[in-house]
Design a protein around this motif. Sequence first.
Motif, mmCIF file in Angstrom:
data_model
loop_
_atom_site.group_PDB
_atom_site.id
_atom_site.type_symbol
_atom_site.label_atom_id
_atom_site.label_comp_id
_atom_site.label_asym_id
_atom_site.label_seq_id
_atom_site.Cartn_x
_atom_site.Cartn_y
_atom_site.Cartn_z
ATOM 1 N N LEU A 198 30.390 72.906 71.675
ATOM 2 C CA LEU A 198 31.329 72.637 72.338
ATOM 3 C C LEU A 198 32.731 72.403 71.195
ATOM 4 O O LEU A 198 32.684 71.441 70.227
ATOM 5 C CB LEU A 198 31.457 71.169 72.945
ATOM 6 C CG LEU A 198 30.785 71.418 74.473
ATOM 7 C CD1 LEU A 198 30.391 70.287 75.058
ATOM 8 C CD2 LEU A 198 31.573 72.287 75.477
ATOM 9 N N SER A 199 33.689 73.037 71.394
ATOM 10 C CA SER A 199 34.880 73.165 70.556
ATOM 11 C C SER A 199 36.310 72.794 71.129
ATOM 12 O O SER A 199 36.600 73.669 72.007
ATOM 13 C CB SER A 199 35.245 74.633 69.805
ATOM 14 O OG SER A 199 36.238 74.462 69.129
ATOM 15 N N THR A 202 38.899 75.459 70.065
ATOM 16 C CA THR A 202 38.722 76.817 71.125
ATOM 17 C C THR A 202 39.239 76.502 72.509
ATOM 18 O O THR A 202 40.195 77.570 72.816
ATOM 19 C CB THR A 202 37.353 77.221 71.175
ATOM 20 O OG1 THR A 202 36.759 77.428 69.720
ATOM 21 C CG2 THR A 202 37.240 78.559 72.014
ATOM 22 N N ALA A 203 39.013 75.529 73.000
ATOM 23 C CA ALA A 203 39.909 75.340 74.250
ATOM 24 C C ALA A 203 41.139 75.071 74.203
ATOM 25 O O ALA A 203 41.937 75.868 74.908
ATOM 26 C CB ALA A 203 39.000 73.995 74.928
ATOM 27 N N ASN A 206 42.998 78.498 73.870
ATOM 28 C CA ASN A 206 43.000 79.183 75.184
ATOM 29 C C ASN A 206 44.008 78.549 76.151
ATOM 30 O O ASN A 206 44.870 79.194 76.826
ATOM 31 C CB ASN A 206 41.783 79.134 75.941
ATOM 32 C CG ASN A 206 40.478 80.055 75.360
ATOM 33 O OD1 ASN A 206 41.068 81.078 75.013
ATOM 34 N ND2 ASN A 206 39.485 79.826 75.574
ATOM 35 N N TYR A 236 32.581 86.041 76.257
ATOM 36 C CA TYR A 236 31.761 84.855 76.161
ATOM 37 C C TYR A 236 30.376 85.139 76.539
ATOM 38 O O TYR A 236 29.452 84.339 76.111
ATOM 39 C CB TYR A 236 32.277 83.459 76.532
ATOM 40 C CG TYR A 236 33.331 83.200 75.891
ATOM 41 C CD1 TYR A 236 33.753 83.463 74.781
ATOM 42 C CD2 TYR A 236 34.667 82.232 76.744
ATOM 43 C CE1 TYR A 236 35.238 82.880 74.127
ATOM 44 C CE2 TYR A 236 35.649 81.838 75.985
ATOM 45 C CZ TYR A 236 36.024 82.306 74.841
ATOM 46 O OH TYR A 236 36.944 81.675 74.346
ATOM 47 N N THR A 461 38.576 73.830 79.729
ATOM 48 C CA THR A 461 37.620 73.112 79.444
ATOM 49 C C THR A 461 36.266 73.803 80.170
ATOM 50 O O THR A 461 35.296 73.746 79.493
ATOM 51 C CB THR A 461 37.734 71.580 79.922
ATOM 52 O OG1 THR A 461 38.938 71.124 79.064
ATOM 53 C CG2 THR A 461 36.706 70.609 79.435
ATOM 54 N N GLU A 464 35.377 76.712 78.399
ATOM 55 C CA GLU A 464 34.621 76.214 77.178
ATOM 56 C C GLU A 464 33.288 75.930 77.182
ATOM 57 O O GLU A 464 32.138 76.053 76.456
ATOM 58 C CB GLU A 464 35.215 75.154 76.302
ATOM 59 C CG GLU A 464 34.583 74.646 75.133
ATOM 60 C CD GLU A 464 34.680 75.699 74.093
ATOM 61 O OE1 GLU A 464 33.860 75.385 73.133
ATOM 62 O OE2 GLU A 464 35.066 76.956 73.979
ATOM 63 N N ARG A 467 31.322 79.015 77.818
ATOM 64 C CA ARG A 467 31.433 79.722 76.504
ATOM 65 C C ARG A 467 29.998 78.989 75.712
ATOM 66 O O ARG A 467 29.122 79.590 75.125
ATOM 67 C CB ARG A 467 32.403 79.529 75.571
ATOM 68 C CG ARG A 467 32.362 80.260 74.158
ATOM 69 C CD ARG A 467 33.462 80.025 73.242
ATOM 70 N NE ARG A 467 33.159 78.537 72.801
ATOM 71 C CZ ARG A 467 32.483 78.123 71.670
ATOM 72 N NH1 ARG A 467 31.484 78.859 71.155
ATOM 73 N NH2 ARG A 467 32.155 77.037 71.332
ATOM 74 N N THR A 468 30.144 77.730 75.679
ATOM 75 C CA THR A 468 28.989 76.964 74.922
ATOM 76 C C THR A 468 27.728 77.143 75.552
ATOM 77 O O THR A 468 26.905 77.421 74.806
ATOM 78 C CB THR A 468 29.279 75.478 75.010
ATOM 79 O OG1 THR A 468 30.484 75.215 74.284
ATOM 80 C CG2 THR A 468 28.384 74.454 74.574
ATOM 81 N N LYS A 632 37.092 67.919 73.997
ATOM 82 C CA LYS A 632 35.696 68.207 73.731
ATOM 83 C C LYS A 632 34.860 67.273 74.517
ATOM 84 O O LYS A 632 33.839 67.583 75.149
ATOM 85 C CB LYS A 632 35.536 67.972 72.267
ATOM 86 C CG LYS A 632 34.066 68.189 71.760
ATOM 87 C CD LYS A 632 33.908 67.872 70.254
ATOM 88 C CE LYS A 632 32.684 67.538 69.755
ATOM 89 N NZ LYS A 632 32.288 68.900 69.533
ATOM 90 N N GLY A 635 34.474 68.265 78.134
ATOM 91 C CA GLY A 635 33.477 69.244 78.005
ATOM 92 C C GLY A 635 32.024 68.694 78.077
ATOM 93 O O GLY A 635 31.318 69.370 78.962
#
Length: 841
Positions: A198-199, A202-203, A206, A236, A461, A464, A467-468, A632, A635
């Motif tokens: 989890l980043s 990255t979130a 976006n 993703y 979130t 993300e 994506r994760t 994070k 998320g």
Amino acid sequence: MQSEFESEIATRRWERWEYKAGEFASLKSAGIPCRHGVYVIRAPTALSRVRGSSNVVYIGQSGGGRRRGRQGIGRGNGGPGRLFNTRGPDRIVREMIEALFPGQQFTVECTFDDENDPKVIEQRLLHAYTIDHCELPPANHRGLARIPGSQVTPMPRINKLGFAAAILFSAFSIAGLRAQQAPPLLAEPVVAALANELSGETAKRNLEFVSRQHRMRASRGFRTAADFIVEQARSYGLQNAEVLQFPADGKTFYGTQKARPAWNAEFAELWELGADGRPAVRIASWDAMPLVLAQDSESGNVKAELVDVGTGTNESDYAGKDVRGKLVLVSSQPEAAVPLAVEKYGAAGILSYAQNQRTAWFGENDNLIRWGHLNSFTETKTFAFMLSLKQARGFQARLARGEKITFKAEVRAGRTVGTYDIATAVIPGSDPKLREEEIAFSCHLDHPRPGANDNASGCVTILEVGRTLAKLIKEGKIERPRRSIRFIWPPEIEGTLVLLNARPDITRRIKAVIHMDMVGGGPETKAVFHVTRGPASLPSFINDVAEAFGEFVNEQSYRHAAGETVPYPLVAPEGGKEPLHARMAEFSMGSDHQVYTDSSFSIPAIYLNDWPDRYIHTNYDTPAMIDPTKLKRAGFIGGASGYFLANISDKDADSLWQVIRSRSIMRSTRTIARQLELSAEEAANLASYHIWHEYRVVNSTRGFMPSTVLSGARPDVVDFYGKQEQILGMPKTRNIPPGDNRLVFKRNPAIKGTMGAFGYDYFTDKYGVERARSIRLLRYQGHWGSGSEYAYEVLNFANGNPNVQQIRDSVSAIYGPVPVDVVLEYLRALEEIKVVQRVGP
């Protein structure tokens, strides 16, 4: 909706016999087999219970436990048979019940089972009955105190010893949580994979794109954001990423939501004119800050003087003032000022300095510009610009000195037929039997630019999380979930109502929801993060799951901030290191979660949210205020909860029960504290409601564990809640007198959704504005809740089972005592507009 008891009854085959009160001996020749099994005695009519009513007066068994193999139900085996063993207390209790119905027919139902222990079946039935009614059947109490019409034993007042015991019980639980090192519910490798992947950065990247779009419902800016979300989701590895479209035409109904038309703006500027009549100072610009133009403004081009009319909502505000063809300065929301300012007195437009939601920081920053609204459905065409408090005070001071202030206002904007654009994507499940079931991640994509925390943060979130999960599945670090996981990006509340009504195929598949609305506020926002439960009318274990992960992040993040070494600090490289300090909160309204949990859909939902946020709905809600670490952590809590729910199976029963148990202890402590604020009668009502709620929480696992290995019939569960009853005190029976309090209402299945949404209120529209103001429940203030909360839960409980008195008792336990006539008044109003139907008695 089938009760717990009816559901348990339906799992077995039953044979029936009848006898007349006082003639029980007639059953001896009825041919009831002398076999092992369970029997149920039903009265001719239903008796009032603590919760609801029931005609069941006794549940018994034969051949179970120590007697197994020695005695059957009917006569034989050298004895009278268990059903006919009516000596002593059994006989006295049965005869007292029969005396309530002299000469009337009773029913005996029997189910026979030579393979399984009838004692277990009996216990399941008894506990299912207790869940429904918060007490055992009358004859199962083995005494007269619990029989309607006899003397009732009131619940004892909470004593200091009982209170101390509860607090101590809770303290041990909390201490256990504090000492927790291993993560809850999920295996360590799964938790490690989620935490590492989890980043927050990255979130936030976006988020920076999304927050550049002015994302009004059905607008071009919203569609740009939705297309971006879908493009990212596809990249993703999420599947079925698409934008679903539904008419936004100002007339189509989606359940209780009347579709608002699309609204777009091309241009808007407000200039103060100099002495020469030419533009001198630009006050507001759509291009620079779209927030300065109130939503649903229409085109206009005027040169006009400014007149200060205070709030602009009272006749006295206009006394001695000529506003026709002029611009009015108001402190209220533009929509509230239109009826008098524009429609009655002919103002050309509105300048509003409406302030933000009241918090401890209210009014401290006079540069904030608040999001403004006009009516989405009115025929009156006007426009409104939004000003800061500093700007408004400056104009007011000049007007007070006698200055004439003239503006040129130009707006090119308006409402048109358009479409609701709802982005969605899916991670398909792996289990052929379960992949049609879905765990949904929800947010709301709409809001004016910038709208970073509200709610670009929730949108990015859940993206993300998608994506994760997709990346970890592809890399083989976690297994594909057994159930599918869906991600949804709609306009707030109205978009969710549209989706759930227009796409029942999707609605049917959703088992639970993790909703995120404002989850990234950094220290400057003063935001407090919440893990918020669903409504008390829809008890669900999923909230305990989220709280377990929330407490875990609290503990890990605190220890990390305190200098300890912990395995999961969940800190983003570009983010802060502060402890999370998430609050485990009771249900609160204000976002899409309340649509899912409405009784039309009854989908349990977890709500992750920040409050307060001093910059919500203002020009200061920018990406600079967003903390990647917070994104994070949100998320992780949501992702871990959703992944667990998507995979849950019978093997998770024991660990899940430990989580439910620890959260239940905390709720019982809160219940005891609240009982101290109430009368003996209301404290008893709260106790019975608490036990009903807790049984429902544990039984809600049945939708995820088909074998029901975790339910209210499990011995350790029974023992645990029995101890809670001892601490809270036994509730007393309420006898409901004949009259309107016994009326039963049921939700009309043809009208699905909440009564209020953004831009449209179904109840007010159908019942009438003035009449709606007279409904007392909508403005009622209780101990722990107020009008709209009471109204929401009253409608949720109107499911064809509880009567008016029982609904009153439930909402009184949740939010504080409320008169029954206040509840009945609202239900009758709902009946008039056909939201509910009267089904009894």
